[in-house]
Scaffold this active site. Structure first.
Site, PDB file in Angstrom:
ATOM      1  N   CYS A 137      -6.770   2.326   7.625  1.00 44.55           N
ATOM      2  CA  CYS A 137      -6.552   3.338   8.664  1.00 44.55           C
ATOM      3  C   CYS A 137      -7.314   4.620   8.346  1.00 44.55           C
ATOM      4  CB  CYS A 137      -5.056   3.627   8.797  1.00 44.55           C
ATOM      5  SG  CYS A 137      -4.707   4.866  10.054  1.00 44.55           S
ATOM      6  N   CYS A 140      -5.600   7.819   9.272  1.00 52.05           N
ATOM      7  CA  CYS A 140      -4.512   8.224   8.379  1.00 52.05           C
ATOM      8  C   CYS A 140      -5.081   8.779   7.072  1.00 52.05           C
ATOM      9  CB  CYS A 140      -3.612   7.036   8.020  1.00 52.05           C
ATOM     10  SG  CYS A 140      -3.227   5.935   9.373  1.00 52.05           S
ATOM     11  N   ASP A 141      -6.113   8.121   6.526  1.00 48.63           N
ATOM     12  CA  ASP A 141      -6.541   8.416   5.157  1.00 48.63           C
ATOM     13  C   ASP A 141      -7.920   9.070   5.048  1.00 48.63           C
ATOM     14  OD1 ASP A 141      -4.184   7.233   4.330  1.00 48.63           O
ATOM     15  OD2 ASP A 141      -5.082   5.247   4.162  1.00 48.63           O
TER      16      ASP A 141
END
Ligand code: FAD
Ligand code: NAP
Length: 325
Positions: A137, A140-141
């Site tokens: 992701c 997300c990261d």
């Protein structure tokens, strides 16, 4: 003793499919309970820009859209439960499901909207490096790789969007794809090809995610050219696997009919599964379109199908009671 929550309409999943079913179900008086699962809001909470959900002239954010859908569902009377279902009993109605918390949920009808989960390449080095440089992701990261070189693996919409997104953080993004053409939509491909900070390795597969340093992190990805067999190293500190998703149906094996790819089978043109009173909507039953709008659309269908089923069941029960008098 375990708590029990009973409802006319039990919904599993809080992505666009589950929340749309909840909005329609609540407005039809079925007082739905939504068991949200470990990803409240579903897959769209892992993305940023959403440009193709109708009704918004400006680009909207995936997490915001899902917050709005949840707020709307709650506003019309749906109840959200912070829990994940771990066991189902569908042999008799009301259906009985058990949550990770130990809570028991019963529903006269069940709507399955458990969506899909990220697929992984299945390499031992990938498993070893998850959370240490390998992620599924970027939204997300990606932030953790500011100013670092990163790679994305895959050739679909997700991979291309993630590569474009990562240019917000990195000036050096490599897309690694196993074929010589992309599956992604043309408009995304055009943006990708035009971006000066993205390069593409065609006909290339990941051989190994290479660990190094102290504390241990990703120092590169060894890749293999599928045409020449040549192995080379891509120097990156972040590797984002974006090769699609699998339907979240493990729980339903042996309970409802699944197809050979693990998707829930529904009667064409409906959301009816092999079990009367159980409905499936969204990515868990759709391997073709897999969009927020189609998930929402089939969520609506599931609630309407469920409402009709309950109305008929109530009618039969009333007739049986009258006949018995
Ligand atoms: P999901 O969104 O997958 O939600 C599944 C829900 O089920 C989750 O809430 C989860 O917690 C819950 N759940 C799972 N197991 C259980 C359990 N055992 N018990 C209880 N609950 C459970 N589509 C677009 O239209 N436009 C886009 O721009 C777009 N961008 C995307 C970007 C990314 C990075 C990704 C991955 C997808 C994107 N998509 C986009 C696709 C879109 O997100 C999906 O088609 C849509 O989210 C599917 O909705 P769903 O409700 O079926 O399932
Ligand atoms: P996808 O369309 O299934 O694409 C997966 C990609 O990963 C393909 O290019 C595939 O290669 C590659 N791949 C699969 N297994 C692999 C492996 N073992 N090794 C290497 N590569 C592998 O998945 P997705 O991109 O996640 O998209 C899923 C759905 O969500 C789609 O319907 C998509 O339209 C939708 N979505 C929409 C948007 C949007 O509308 N903006 C954004 C994101 C996702 P091949 O091409 O060779 O098969």
């Amino acid at each position: 003793m375990a708590a029990t929550h009973s409802t006319r309409m039990l919904i599993l999943g809080s992505g666009p499919a589950g929340l749309s079913a909840a909005i329609y179900g609540a407005r039809a008086g079925m007082a739905p309970i939504v068991v949200q699962g470990i990803q409240p809001g579903g897959q769209l909470t892992t993305t940023t820009d959403v440009e193709n959900y109708p009704g918004f002239r400006e680009v909207i954010q995936g997490p915001w859209l899902m917050e709005e859908m949840q707020a709307q569902a709650e506003h019309v009377g749906a109840r959200m439960m912070w829990d994940s279902i771990v066991e189902v009993e569908l042999s008799q109605r009301p259906f009985r499901l058990i949550g990770d918390s130990g809570t028991i949920y019963t529903g006269d009808v069940l709507v399955i909207a458990t969506g899909a989960q990220a697929k992984w390449l299945g390499l031992p080095s990938e498993e070893h490096m998850k959370g240490k440089g390998v992620s599924a992701c970027a939204t997300c990261d990606g932030f953790f790789y500011r100013g670092k070189k990163v790679a994305v693996i895959g050739g679909g919409n997700t991979a291309v969007e993630e590569a474009l997104y990562l240019t917000n953080h990195s000036h050096d993004v490599t897309l690694i794809h196993r074929r010589d053409s992309l599956r992604a939509e043309k408009i995304l491909q055009e943006r990708l090809f035009a971006h000066p900070n993205i390069k593409i390795l065609w006909n290339t597969e990941v051989d190994t995610f290479v660990a190094g340093g102290e504390p241990e992190g990703l120092v590169g990805i060894d890749v293999r050219n599928t045409v020449t067999g040549e192995v080379s190293r891509v120097d990156v500190e972040g590797g984002f696997v974006a090769i699609g998703h699998s339907p979240a149906t493990e729980l339903f094996k042996g309970h409802v009919e699944l197809d050979s790819d693990g998707y829930i089978t529904v009667e064409p043109g409906t959301t009816r599964t092999s079990v009367p009173g159980v409905y499936a909507c969204g990515d868990v039953m759709d391997k073709v379109y897999r969009q927020a709008i189609t998930a929402a659309g089939t969520g609506c269908m599931a609630a309407l199908d469920a409402e009709k089923f309950l109305a008929e069941a109530d009618f039969e029960a009333t007739n049986a009671a009258v006949a018995a008098e």
